[in-house]
Scaffold this active site. Structure first.
Site, PDB file in Angstrom:
ATOM      1  N   HIS A   1       0.874  -1.175   0.000  1.00 11.25           N
ATOM      2  CA  HIS A   1       0.000   0.000   0.000  1.00 11.25           C
ATOM      3  C   HIS A   1       0.904   1.215   0.000  1.00 11.25           C
ATOM      4  CE1 HIS A   1      -3.257   2.737   0.742  1.00 11.25           C
ATOM      5  NE2 HIS A   1      -2.832   3.056   1.949  1.00 11.25           N
TER       6      HIS A   1
ATOM      7  N   GLU B   1      -8.346  -2.471  -0.574  1.00 13.44           N
ATOM      8  CA  GLU B   1      -8.759  -1.986   0.738  1.00 13.44           C
ATOM      9  C   GLU B   1      -9.165  -0.522   0.696  1.00 13.44           C
ATOM     10  OE1 GLU B   1      -5.788  -4.926   3.314  1.00 13.44           O
ATOM     11  OE2 GLU B   1      -5.247  -2.813   2.987  1.00 13.44           O
ATOM     12  N   PRO B   2     -10.275  -0.190   0.043  1.00 14.16           N
ATOM     13  CA  PRO B   2     -10.703   1.211  -0.017  1.00 14.16           C
ATOM     14  C   PRO B   2     -11.268   1.696   1.311  1.00 14.16           C
ATOM     15  CG  PRO B   2     -12.342  -0.204  -1.038  1.00 14.16           C
ATOM     16  CD  PRO B   2     -11.174  -1.091  -0.698  1.00 14.16           C
ATOM     17  N   GLY B   3     -11.008   2.944   1.603  1.00 10.87           N
ATOM     18  CA  GLY B   3     -11.613   3.611   2.754  1.00 10.87           C
ATOM     19  C   GLY B   3     -12.219   4.922   2.305  1.00 10.87           C
TER      20      GLY B   3
ATOM     21  N   ARG C   1      -8.717  17.088   9.322  1.00  9.95           N
ATOM     22  CA  ARG C   1      -7.957  17.024   8.074  1.00  9.95           C
ATOM     23  C   ARG C   1      -7.433  18.376   7.576  1.00  9.95           C
ATOM     24  NH1 ARG C   1     -10.225  15.698   3.812  1.00  9.95           N
ATOM     25  NH2 ARG C   1      -8.629  14.381   2.867  1.00  9.95           N
TER      26      ARG C   1
ATOM     27  N   TYR D   1      -3.341  18.418   7.276  1.00  7.36           N
ATOM     28  CA  TYR D   1      -2.619  18.470   6.010  1.00  7.36           C
ATOM     29  C   TYR D   1      -3.335  19.275   4.934  1.00  7.36           C
ATOM     30  CZ  TYR D   1      -5.061  13.870   6.132  1.00  7.36           C
ATOM     31  OH  TYR D   1      -5.952  12.841   6.333  1.00  7.36           O
TER      32      TYR D   1
ATOM     33  N   CYS E   1      -9.630  26.784  21.006  1.00  6.27           N
ATOM     34  CA  CYS E   1      -8.671  27.838  21.324  1.00  6.27           C
ATOM     35  C   CYS E   1      -7.316  27.426  20.753  1.00  6.27           C
ATOM     36  CB  CYS E   1      -8.602  28.034  22.836  1.00  6.27           C
ATOM     37  SG  CYS E   1      -7.658  29.477  23.332  1.00  6.27           S
ATOM     38  N   GLU E   2      -7.238  27.487  19.455  1.00  7.96           N
ATOM     39  CA  GLU E   2      -6.095  26.993  18.689  1.00  7.96           C
ATOM     40  C   GLU E   2      -6.125  27.683  17.343  1.00  7.96           C
ATOM     41  OE1 GLU E   2      -2.762  24.662  17.999  1.00  7.96           O
ATOM     42  OE2 GLU E   2      -4.014  24.341  19.761  1.00  7.96           O
TER      43      GLU E   2
END
Length: 523
Positions: A281, A357-359, A401, A405, A435-436
């Site tokens: 993979h 193995e798709p996700g 996400r 990235y 608070c970020e």
């Protein structure tokens, strides 16, 4: 007060070479982006003499690199077009994104019934994607395993079990979770970074194991001498949508490095293990051309183990969430792989079964997060570098996400008063409730530290914002309980249009349930 991590870059347009593919460009250019070029340059590794026979296609790798460089030059030659497309990407594409499977009125009703934020999955989309995966071209049989780390809710597992899918688990805990959802241990395949202490219990019940390191292989062999085993190899080549989703090549720890094949064989011989599966993979969001190349390299690995019956090529098929993004056509990418399997059978007399193995492919566009715009603030006029910010009642606690990235998610606004998408269009920066300063829903393309504005329907405090494309690696990969925010509820929309709660909203008491009070005299 929030931690500072985001670089202000409103006036800096995305680099021309980093632009997303334009729908008007030739498909050859659209199929390979800068991340693929970097993957090919950085993650291709020289082959040592003991395993040189495995990589007779090295010349094709060089050709692929050359072709990628040609595509890169083509993008630069079209710099004006590229810059326009990249700027459009930073603002949500050339047009406003629209709702996928929910109606605007259903979004308003969802808040009334369950509050916000709420994940809403669409069963019809899940079933349709499962059917597409099961149609993947194959020569001698196919097993589709759902990469359940994408979203492990039991309701989703049940839908895929009924559709005929099996399970790809990334931990022993996921195996146990899948079994609770109705799968047999024999339906599950484990490829993991951390070998569970209780793996012997699972194997005795039928679990299939792919050893992902020499130490895992040694541990399995010592516990089950003479048993069947799968080997996950790092073929020396990787490709992902970003560097953080690339799981192949010398910069990745996943799998047994291909040059260690002799050591792997020696361990198998020592314990009398029968290698029946080879697994590779290379990354999530990988380039189709690189994926096809790796398929051929993986078949070369199968030649080294005459007892192999199944080749698992993983998943990572690119899915376009934004309107301008391209998706991998499984029928197109699978056809040459089928031909490779047929050629291998003709050469060796061995008819290998294919596993995938798709996700993301199954989940990405099957879920939307219904949120509330809980505040709207400004930092001055745009001419002075200011922005209008929409603050949601959701964020990295629901979808990590973008912060992790720079993933791009469609954002669609809904008027709470009219139950419709607003007519007027404005540009906003959308941020989460943590608070970020890195809790940013509109990062620049390919750079999580850049602030980008998005064009969307004009809204005020109390209106709704829907995060689309939130099915994969959102609920299952969130910044859970940061700032003590509870887990959001999950709801399934059936094909008939009815809604069922599949996970309740977490309470503060549940967040604190495992805390143990420190005695006063210890404080």
């Amino acid at each position: 007060r929030g931690r500072r991590s985001v670089r202000h870059a409103r006036r800096t347009p995305p680099r021309a070479s980093d632009a997303p593919p334009s729908p008007s460009r030739p498909s050859a250019v659209a199929s390979t982006d800068m991340s693929t070029t970097r993957a090919l340059q950085l993650h291709s590794a020289p082959t040592s003499a003991p395993t040189a026979a495995l990589f007779r296609r090295a010349d094709r790798s060089r050709s692929l690199l050359a072709a990628t460089a040609t595509r890169r030059r083509a993008r630069k030659a079209a710099s004006a077009m590229t810059t326009t497309v990249a700027m459009a990407a930073a603002s949500g594409g050339p047009e406003r994104e629209t709702l996928r499977f929910l109606t605007a009125r259903e979004c308003v009703d969802m808040r009334t019934a369950h509050g916000t934020p709420t994940y809403v999955y669409d069963a019809a989309t899940l079933k349709a994607q499962a059917a597409k995966a099961l149609d993947f071209p194959n020569a001698f049989g196919l097993t589709v395993r759902y990469a359940m780390k994408a979203s492990p809710n039991a309701a989703i597992l049940k839908i895929f079990r009924n559709a005929g899918l099996k399970i790809d688990a990334s931990s022993g805990h996921e195996v146990r979770r899948a079994v609770r959802a109705g799968f047999d241990h024999a339906d599950c395949s484990l490829s993991t970074q951390e070998f569970p202490e209780f793996f012997e219990e699972l194997v005795k019940k039928g679990l299939k194991v792919n050893a992902c390191s020499l130490s895992q292989l040694e541990a399995f062999g010592a516990a089950f001498p003479g048993a069947e085993i799968g080997l996950r190899f790092n073929p020396g080549l990787g490709s992902g949508g970003t560097g953080k989703t690339n799981v192949g090549g010398p910069s990745s720890s996943f799998g047994i490095w291909h040059e260690l094949l002799p050591e792997a064989r020696a361990i198998c011989e020592k314990h009398g293990l029968k290698v029946v599966r080879i697994h590779t993979h290379i990354g999530s969001g990988s380039d189709p051309a690189v994926w096809q190349k790796t398929s051929g390299m993986s078949l070369d690995l199968c030649r080294e183990f005459p007892t192999v019956e199944t080749l698992n090529l993983g998943g990572g098929y690119k899915v376009g969430r934004m309107a301008y993004e391209k998706s991998t056509d499984l029928a197109v990418v699978g056809a040459p792989v089928k031909a490779l399997f047929e050629a291998f059978a003709k050469e060796t007399g061995r008819e290998l079964r294919l596993e995938i193995e798709p996700g993301t492919f199954l989940l990405a566009n099957s879920c939307a997060i219904v949120c509330t715009v809980q505040d709207k603030v400004t930092t001055g006029a745009a001419s002075d570098g200011g922005h209008v910010f929409l603050k949601l009642d959701a964020g990295m606690t629901e979808v990590l996400r973008p912060s992790l990235y720079a993933a791009q998610h469609p954002l669609v606004t809904v008027s709470a008063a009219t139950g419709k998408e607003p007519e007027g269009t404005e540009k906003y920066v959308v941020v989460g409730h943590c608070c970020e300063s890195g809790d940013l829903m509109t990062p620049g393309p390919d750079d999580a530290e850049e602030i980008a504005e998005r064009a969307m329907g004009e809204v005020e405090r109390g209106d709704l914002l829907v995060v689309e494309g939130a099915g994969a690696y959102c609920a299952g990969m969130s910044g859970k309980n940061y700032n003590s925010f509870p887990e959001a509820p999950e709801v399934m929309r059936t094909a008939e249009g009815t809604f069922h709660v599949i996970r309740k909203k977490q309470s503060l008491e549940q967040i604190m349930a495992n805390e143990v009070e420190l005695p006063d005299d210890a404080c």
